[in-house]
Write an enzyme that holds these catalytic residues in place. Structure first.
Site, mmCIF file in Angstrom:
data_model
loop_
_atom_site.group_PDB
_atom_site.id
_atom_site.type_symbol
_atom_site.label_atom_id
_atom_site.label_comp_id
_atom_site.label_asym_id
_atom_site.label_seq_id
_atom_site.Cartn_x
_atom_site.Cartn_y
_atom_site.Cartn_z
ATOM 1 N N GLU A 155 0.666 -0.658 -0.038
ATOM 2 C CA GLU A 155 0.043 -0.325 0.061
ATOM 3 C C GLU A 155 0.970 1.006 0.150
ATOM 4 O O GLU A 155 1.879 1.648 1.234
ATOM 5 C CB GLU A 155 -0.922 -0.363 1.468
ATOM 6 C CG GLU A 155 -1.236 -1.213 1.417
ATOM 7 C CD GLU A 155 -3.191 -0.732 0.371
ATOM 8 O OE1 GLU A 155 -3.276 -0.570 -0.113
ATOM 9 O OE2 GLU A 155 -3.832 -2.660 0.341
ATOM 10 N N CYS B 272 -2.428 9.204 2.188
ATOM 11 C CA CYS B 272 -1.793 8.187 1.201
ATOM 12 C C CYS B 272 -2.495 8.622 0.130
ATOM 13 O O CYS B 272 -2.693 9.434 -0.778
ATOM 14 C CB CYS B 272 -1.854 6.918 0.837
ATOM 15 S SG CYS B 272 -3.371 6.923 2.263
#
Ligand code: NAD
Length: 506
Positions: A262, A296
């Protein structure tokens, strides 16, 4: 709330051990300080684990797996349910600790703990739904099915910016799937990891469970990479920068293990001439400035149709100037500090490069705007297509603004970066929305219409494509990452028919 009260409620002392595997281990004399980014004061210290402690923790996790895999999944879910109950009671304290340690505003700190509770609740339900398929066999009196079996200890590496939630996404699901976890948190948020592990310790003791929630805090050299290379971890789930993922992914691939990556994003929003501009403004403000641009999923690039560009930029500038920057625990503050001085320097450098490449700062741009703490101004940069810096993820509140003529062009620009995490379009026109969601549209793992790139719910699978690493965590069927699939055939006939009509008679 006084720091002393917060620490004592969470069971934290001034110096903590960096390794837990059912008991807290004696670690090295080398200490890591946790710094409050809002005032640069030391919050607490952690004694770093070394390879010796990693070995103990890994062996304990392997032993724990042998017991935990045989506990029926709904019973495993019960342990997770108790953990969620304890989290509910400590939400206010843990949320504050997150805010203190990484500088996000209190409502986001609390939101992070809520996300932990949500995924735990999800995992409890899931513990009764780890379904396999039954498949029609071509052979008579044969039954074919798939079953999902626990995988083994999972190594979890987390980033600083979601110091609590990302661990839960992994651990709550791994736990109901029958896997113990070993957590290597970010060195920038060790106290949050210790406080969470102390809550997990209570649950383990009260339920007499084996040590399934383990912790190791040490350097990348002594702890991080040795864990990644260790075959006893069939799965490494790593969250962080693309550079980290490239290294971790390669090391795990060399031993043919599984990795769940991720990684960084470079998320964009498109605002068309058919958008509800009020709604778009609010969504983009939250996505670009929230968490000081350190998500993110932060919106880093904005594509505005030429017909609405000037008015939308004017409104954005006005909205940016109304953002209160300051102590993240103070009411009314919407933007706290960046995590470190290094992060501030990187932002300043990116802005310098952006200007050299022809970008124009139209709002903000200043860094170190308070005498103490790593505070910066949220910044708007008018950009154009030929600016390589806009293809990079700078983990700071910089929003690059582009103008476009038609939607196909905007989507092309949108997809032209190496990362592929989150994306959004703002439009009330169904054709525009559907184009964005079609195979000709966004190339990201997350694609939204009329809502921001940030703020995902746990029910969906979370993750991104291309350099973002391809991993999926949290809801939907992401649990399959934490189990191994076994295809089984039972022959209950008294003959042995072979598949594809093959004959092999003697
Ligand atoms: P980082 O890459 O610096 O560190 C992340 C973690 O990886 C830390 O625990 C670090 O110690 C560890 N690490 C680094 N190199 C390692 C190695 N060789 N072996 C083992 N462990 C190693 O990231 P950061 O600055 O903490 O976080 C910000 C980054 O994380 C941004 O790029 C952001 O986009 C990304 N992120 C992605 C997601 C997502 O779900 N896609 C979520 C949060 C953050």
């Amino acid at each position: 709330m006084r720091k002393e009260d917060l620490f004592s409620t969470l069971g934290l002392s001034e110096v903590e051990s960096g390794a837990f595997c059912g008991e807290w281990l004696d670690c090295s004399d080398k200490e890591l300080s946790s710094i409050n980014p809002a005032n640069e004061e030391i919050l607490g210290k952690v004694r770093l684990a070394r390879s010796k402690e990693l070995e103990i923790v890994t062996s304990k996790a392997v032993e724990a797996f042998k017991k935990w895999r045989s506990v029926p999944a709904p019973r495993r879910g019960e342990v997770v349910r108790l953990f969620a109950e304890k989290l509910r009671k400590k939400k206010d304290y843990l949320g504050r600790l997150v805010s203190l340690e990484v500088g996000k505003i209190l409502s986001e700190g609390l939101g992070e703990v809520q996300e932990m509770i949500d995924i735990a609740d999800f995992a409890v339900g899931l513990s009764r739904q780890l379904y396999g398929l039954t498949i029609a066999s071509e052979r008579p009196r044969h039954r074919m099915f798939e079953q999902w079996i626990p995988l083994g200890p999972v190594g979890i590496i987390t980033a600083f910016n979601f110091p609590a939630a990302v661990w839960s996404w992994n651990s709550m699901i791994a736990a109901v799937c029958g896997d113990p976890v070993v957590w290597k948190p970010s060195p920038l948020a060790p106290l949050t990891a210790i406080a969470i592990t102390k809550i997990a310790e209570e649950v383990q003791k009260e339920t007499s469970s084996p040590p399934i929630f383990n912790l190791i805090i040490g350097t990348v050299e002594e702890v991080g990479e040795p864990m990644v290379k260790d075959r006893r971890y069939p799965l490494i789930s790593a969250t962080g920068s693309v550079a980290m993922g490239r290294r971790v992914g390669t090391l795990v691939a060399q031993r043919l293990g599984r990795s769940l990556l991720e990684l960084g994003g470079n998320n964009a929003s498109i605002v068309t001439e058919n958008a509800d501009l009020d709604l778009a403004l609010r969504a983009i403000l939250f996505a670009a400035v929230g968490t000081s641009g350190q998500r993110c999923t932060t919106t880093r690039r904005l594509f505005l149709h030429k017909s609405i560009k000037d008015q939308f930029v004017d409104r954005l500038v006005k909205a940016y100037s109304s953002i209160t920057i300051g102590d993240p625990l103070e009411e009314g503050v919407l933007m706290g500090p960046l995590i470190t001085s290094d992060a501030v320097d990187k932002m300043a450098k990116a802005l310098e490069i952006a200007e050299q490449q022809g970008g124009k700062i139209i709002y903000g741009g200043k860094t170190y705007i308070r005498p103490k703490g790593f505070f910066v101004e949220p910044t708007l940069v008018e950009a154009h297509n030929d600016m390589p810096i806009t293809c990079e993820e700078t983990f700071a509140p910089i929003l690059y603004i582009f103008e476009y003529n038609n939607l196909e062009e905007a989507i092309r620009m949108h997809n032209s970066v190496p990362q592929g995490l989150s994306s959004a379009i703002f439009t009330l026109n169904i054709r525009e929305a559907e184009l964005f969601l079609s195979p000709e549209g966004s190339d990201c793992g997350i694609a939204n219409v009329n809502t921001s790139t940030s703020g995902a719910e746990i029910g969906g699978a979370f993750g991104g494509e291309k350099d973002t690493g391809g991993g999926r965590e949290a809801g939907s069927d992401a649990w399959k990452n934490y189990m191994r699939r076994q295809t089984c055939t039972i022959n209950w006939a008294d003959e042995l028919p072979l598949a594809q009509g093959v004959k092999f008679d003697v």
